[in-house]
Design a protein around this motif. Structure first.
Motif, short mmCIF file in Angstrom:
data_model
loop_
_atom_site.label_atom_id
_atom_site.label_comp_id
_atom_site.label_asym_id
_atom_site.label_seq_id
_atom_site.Cartn_x
_atom_site.Cartn_y
_atom_site.Cartn_z
N GLY A 69 0.88 -0.95 -0.30
CA GLY A 69 0.21 -0.23 0.23
C GLY A 69 0.53 1.84 -0.31
N ARG A 70 2.25 0.95 -0.44
CA ARG A 70 2.98 2.48 -0.22
C ARG A 70 3.25 2.85 -1.70
N GLU A 71 3.29 4.49 -1.24
CA GLU A 71 3.86 4.58 -2.49
C GLU A 71 5.60 4.16 -2.91
N ALA A 72 5.50 3.72 -4.73
CA ALA A 72 6.36 3.55 -5.14
C ALA A 72 7.08 3.80 -6.50
N ALA A 73 8.29 3.35 -6.56
CA ALA A 73 9.07 3.84 -7.91
C ALA A 73 10.24 3.31 -7.96
N LEU A 74 10.21 2.75 -9.45
CA LEU A 74 11.79 1.99 -9.35
C LEU A 74 12.80 3.03 -10.39
N ILE A 75 13.67 3.48 -10.36
CA ILE A 75 15.50 3.88 -11.57
C ILE A 75 16.09 3.22 -11.90
N VAL A 76 16.12 2.76 -13.08
CA VAL A 76 17.21 1.93 -13.15
C VAL A 76 17.83 2.62 -14.71
N ILE A 77 18.93 2.91 -13.84
CA ILE A 77 19.99 3.93 -14.25
C ILE A 77 19.78 3.24 -15.77
N GLN A 78 20.91 2.37 -15.96
CA GLN A 78 21.11 1.82 -17.56
C GLN A 78 19.78 2.17 -18.39
N GLU A 79 19.07 2.23 -18.15
CA GLU A 79 17.54 2.04 -19.05
C GLU A 79 17.07 3.93 -19.37
N GLU A 80 17.82 4.45 -17.99
CA GLU A 80 17.59 6.23 -17.93
C GLU A 80 18.26 6.70 -18.55
N GLY A 81 19.43 6.49 -18.77
CA GLY A 81 20.38 7.22 -19.72
C GLY A 81 21.48 7.60 -18.68
N GLY A 82 21.65 7.27 -17.79
CA GLY A 82 22.95 7.66 -16.99
C GLY A 82 22.78 8.48 -15.72
N THR A 83 23.81 8.64 -15.16
CA THR A 83 23.63 9.16 -13.73
C THR A 83 22.47 10.92 -13.86
N GLN A 84 22.64 12.11 -14.58
CA GLN A 84 22.02 13.03 -14.48
C GLN A 84 20.59 12.81 -14.63
N CYS A 85 19.68 12.07 -15.95
CA CYS A 85 18.83 11.58 -16.42
C CYS A 85 17.86 10.11 -14.82
N SER A 86 19.19 10.16 -13.82
CA SER A 86 18.15 9.16 -13.09
C SER A 86 17.82 10.39 -11.62
N ILE A 87 18.99 10.75 -11.98
CA ILE A 87 18.57 11.63 -10.74
C ILE A 87 17.49 12.22 -11.05
N SER A 88 17.47 13.13 -11.73
CA SER A 88 16.28 13.76 -12.17
C SER A 88 14.90 13.53 -11.51
N LYS A 89 14.63 11.60 -12.42
CA LYS A 89 13.56 10.65 -12.22
C LYS A 89 13.89 10.67 -10.77
N GLY A 90 14.38 9.86 -10.37
CA GLY A 90 13.76 10.34 -8.83
C GLY A 90 13.68 11.18 -7.92
N VAL A 91 13.94 12.34 -8.41
CA VAL A 91 13.59 13.59 -7.88
C VAL A 91 12.42 13.94 -8.33
N GLU A 92 11.60 13.86 -9.67
CA GLU A 92 9.90 14.05 -9.47
C GLU A 92 9.74 12.72 -8.98
N ALA A 93 9.85 11.06 -9.10
CA ALA A 93 9.04 10.87 -8.26
C ALA A 93 9.18 11.08 -6.68
N ILE A 94 10.19 11.24 -6.40
CA ILE A 94 9.55 12.03 -4.55
C ILE A 94 8.43 12.49 -4.46
N LYS A 95 8.80 13.37 -5.75
CA LYS A 95 7.84 15.09 -5.77
C LYS A 95 6.35 14.90 -5.82
N ALA A 96 5.95 13.73 -6.82
CA ALA A 96 5.15 12.91 -7.68
C ALA A 96 4.53 12.22 -6.41
N MET A 97 5.52 11.48 -4.90
CA MET A 97 4.69 10.22 -4.17
C MET A 97 4.56 11.32 -2.11
#
Length: 390
Positions: A97-125
């Motif tokens: 029942g918890r909010e959850a998100a998965l970031i796969v660095i090799q699929e996101e395009g590297g460091t900065q893209c992954s950080i940005s997606k993670g930050v947005e995921a936290i903002k969303a939840m």
């Protein structure tokens, strides 16, 4: 006291988001996500597993931690080629029942893209996590653990027996209490066996200590450290008796392994020594690892007794420092919550210190920060182990 109600009806005393990395290669990305989103309004804690090889123990511990009652949301950070079962972890979190998100660095395009997606995921939840309702909290809703670190000659006569008195009162009030460190209970196996709720439990406790003794001898080292000797402890037997005092005097309902949730309220011992041959290194490389295992079994907070002094805290669950030595308390006062050394310096009784501890636990459960929390301590360590018992 009030707490945060979860889907499984367990109640948390904190409501944090955790960012967890599943291999050391993903550590930096996860750390940046946590650092950029952490706030006083909604704390974001960093946890993780550094290994790449598969390990059922690490998988289970991480699943338990990400669904801990104190956790409201999870961001999982994977490099992409490690052996950790990331999709299984994601499903376990979602099913809780918890909010959850998965970031796969090799699929996101590297460091900065992954950080940005993670930050947005936290903002969303964040809105959903912050909207978790608060409910009344009772002693029977709480699970309290205890560990000791940096023991000295005062530990066995002040802090540890004071925690034992506190455990007796918590158990009597309906709480769940867990103690551990079988490597520091060598010599106490007969007393533990007598306190088993059944003959079977008593024998399991006895066998657990025997296993620890064999394991440590194979490693060529026991739990007695140079720091313990400098603090005035003379033998492993003296240290064991002091550690034993933390367990109190009530009957022991069962022996559990890390990540195993106690089936009922009451007192439990945790077996932290791996099963089988001594091929995983030392059972716990630090006191932080012991706290992590306590949390994985549901502990809301951990009573950490220390004589020499420790500044370590923990992610996810607050740590309450109980100092055995009045000189150490004065020297490290900003890191200590309870001065059990007053038994020596001021003639305080064990019952008086237990009263202070109970009050402190109640306040912490109701939201008051511990010293380590206020100082920003969020130590975490998870390594490899193997257990056969299910």
């Amino acid at each position: 006291m009030t707490g945060y109600i979860r889907k499984d009806n367990r109640k948390g005393i904190r409501n944090v988001i955790v960012v967890t990395y599943l291999v050391e290669c993903a550590h930096h990305v996860a750390e940046q996500i946590a650092r950029q989103t952490d706030s006083e309004a909604l704390p974001v804690h960093l946890i993780g597993f550094g290994g790449c090889a598969p390990n059922a123990y690490a998988q289970e511990i991480m699943e338990r931690l990400c669904t801990h009652p104190n956790v409201g949301g999870v961001v999982i950070v994977s490099l992409g080629c490690e052996n950790f079962l990331r999709n299984q972890l994601l499903e376990v979190v979602k099913e809780s029942g918890r909010e959850a998100a998965l970031i796969v660095i090799q699929e996101e395009g590297g460091t900065q893209c992954s950080i940005s997606k993670g930050v947005e995921a936290i903002k969303a939840m964040t809105p959903t996590v912050q909207a978790v309702p608060k409910v009344e909290l009772h002693w029977q809703d709480l699970c309290i653990g205890t560990v000791c670190g940096g023991s000295d000659a005062c530990s066995g006569i002040t802090a540890n027996p004071a925690v034992g008195r506190t455990f007796d009162r918590l158990v009597d009030a309906g709480a769940t209490c867990i103690f551990e460190e079988p490597g520091e209970l060598i010599g106490c196996e007969a007393m533990l066996r007598e306190r088993g709720a059944t003959k079977e439990v008593g024998q399991q406790l006895y066998d657990c200590i025997h296993k620890a003794d064999v394991y440590y001898k194979k490693m060529g080292h026991d739990s007695f450290s140079q720091g313990n000797a400098e603090g005035g402890l003379t033998t492993i037997e003296e240290k064991s008796l002091g550690s034993y005092a933390k367990s109190g005097s009530r009957m022991i309902n069962g022996l559990i392994r890390p990540g195993e949730i106690p089936p009922t309220n009451g007192l439990y011992m945790m077996d932290v020594v791996p099963d089988g041959e001594a091929r995983w290194g030392f059972p716990n490389v630090s006191d932080t690892a012991e706290i992590v295992e306590m949390m994985a079994s549901g502990c809301h907070t951990v009573l950490y007794t220390t004589g020499r002094g420790s500044v370590a805290g923990s992610a996810i669950a607050p740590v309450i420092k109980v100092c055995s030595n009045p000189i150490t308390f004065e020297h490290l006062s900003e890191d200590m919550d309870i001065n059990a050394g007053r038994i020596i310096s001021e003639g305080a009784t064990l019952e008086e210190i237990a009263n202070e501890l109970l009050k402190c636990i109640e306040q912490v459960a109701d939201g008051q920060m511990t010293r380590s929390e206020a100082l920003g301590h969020r130590e975490f360590f998870l390594g490899y182990k193997e257990f056969c018992r299910k």
